[in-house]
Scaffold this active site. Structure first.
Site, PDB file in Angstrom:
ATOM      1  N   GLY A  66       0.649  -0.906  -0.063  1.00 26.02           N
ATOM      2  CA  GLY A  66      -0.046  -0.190  -0.059  1.00 26.02           C
ATOM      3  C   GLY A  66       0.661   1.514  -0.165  1.00 26.02           C
ATOM      4  N   ASN A  67      -0.061   2.261  -0.004  1.00 20.64           N
ATOM      5  CA  ASN A  67       0.908   3.682   0.655  1.00 20.64           C
ATOM      6  C   ASN A  67       0.229   4.400   1.271  1.00 20.64           C
ATOM      7  OD1 ASN A  67      -1.131   5.792  -1.097  1.00 20.64           O
ATOM      8  ND2 ASN A  67      -0.667   3.564  -2.563  1.00 20.64           N
ATOM      9  N   HIS A  68       0.920   5.906   1.836  1.00 27.05           N
ATOM     10  CA  HIS A  68       0.896   6.505   3.011  1.00 27.05           C
ATOM     11  C   HIS A  68       0.038   7.517   2.701  1.00 27.05           C
ATOM     12  CE1 HIS A  68       4.044   5.126   5.178  1.00 27.05           C
ATOM     13  NE2 HIS A  68       4.734   5.950   4.187  1.00 27.05           N
ATOM     14  N   ALA A  95      -3.270   7.751  -5.119  1.00 23.87           N
ATOM     15  CA  ALA A  95      -2.117   7.207  -4.473  1.00 23.87           C
ATOM     16  C   ALA A  95      -2.674   5.446  -5.286  1.00 23.87           C
ATOM     17  CB  ALA A  95      -1.910   7.213  -3.991  1.00 23.87           C
TER      18      ALA A  95
END
Ligand code: PMT
Length: 208
Positions: free
Chosen positions: A18-20, A86
């Site tokens: 995943g990402n932030h 994102a």
């Protein structure tokens, strides 16, 4: 239509790539559009956020593939799309339906490319539809964002760079520049994301 938040690409029942992204930027734009009378469909990856304006239609998704399918299913009926999510560019090639056990050895997870949602919409977009992308950069922001603008057939791109303190993921603030397809660039100072959303929607209004 808006995309917002991260995507989670499952490895096994307890882990993901995943990402932030928190969703704050995309949700702020959704609220701003709705407050100006737009009918908004928000396609959101996993986020803690809830919309305040109950007119916003939320479709919750987890992975990039799900976000792609939800976006492609409704874009035809939309006046435009803002791609603030994102999206993970890659997903694990294989999913293990049992938790992968630690065996002390090195482990390799093979990743395969996800669909590029913005580029796919750029291919099918009609002349009377507007497509807005984001570019999250760590270096050479303007050059990289301009390439994305062309490659994805965007009308304009909102650039934010992790080089700037107070910009990008999770913060309540952002610092953006907008570049249009004629190469005109407008720079904005540090603002809270709700005010950044106003600037983006002000810019968008000239396309209608
Ligand atoms: O959610 P927050 O915590 O508030 O953070 C906001 C943000 C930093 C996530 C947001 O401002 C932002 O920059 N979103 C785009 C992040 C990103 O993935 O940028 P990119 O440069 O990798 O992608 C370029 C564009 O293509 C984006 O519009 C992206 O949504 C889109 N894309 C990318 C890959 C992919 N497979 N499909 C896509 O649609």
């Amino acid at each position: 239509m808006l995309t917002a938040g991260p995507t989670h690409e499952k490895i096994d029942p307890v882990r993901f790539v995943g990402n932030h992204s928190s969703g704050k930027m995309g949700y702020s734009i959704a609220e701003e559009l709705a407050s100006r009378g737009a009918e908004v469909t928000l396609i959101s990856g996993p986020s803690q956020l809830k919309v305040n304006d109950t007119s916003i239609k939320v479709t919750s998704v987890t992975s990039a593939k799900e976000m792609y399918e939800a976006s492609m299913a409704c874009f035809d009926q939309m006046d435009g799309a803002i791609m603030a999510a994102a999206v993970a560019d890659y997903a694990p090639a294989d999913y293990s339906d049992k938790k992968i056990k630690r065996d002390g050895e090195e482990m390799v997870i093979r990743l395969v490319p996800n669909p590029d949602i913005a580029a796919s919409i750029g291919e099918i977009k009609r002349d009377n539809q507007v497509l807005v992308g984001f570019a999250l950069e760590t270096n050479d922001a303007v050059e990289n964002a301009s390439k994305k603008l062309k490659k994805k057939n965007l009308d304009f791109v909102v650039v934010n760079s992790l080089e700037n303190k107070g910009a990008g993921f999770q913060t309540d603030t952002n610092i953006i520049s907008i570049i249009n397809r004629y190469g005109d660039k407008t720079d904005y100072p540090l603002k809270v994301k709700s005010a950044v959303a106003m600037d983006i929607v002000d810019y968008l209004e000239q396309y209608f």
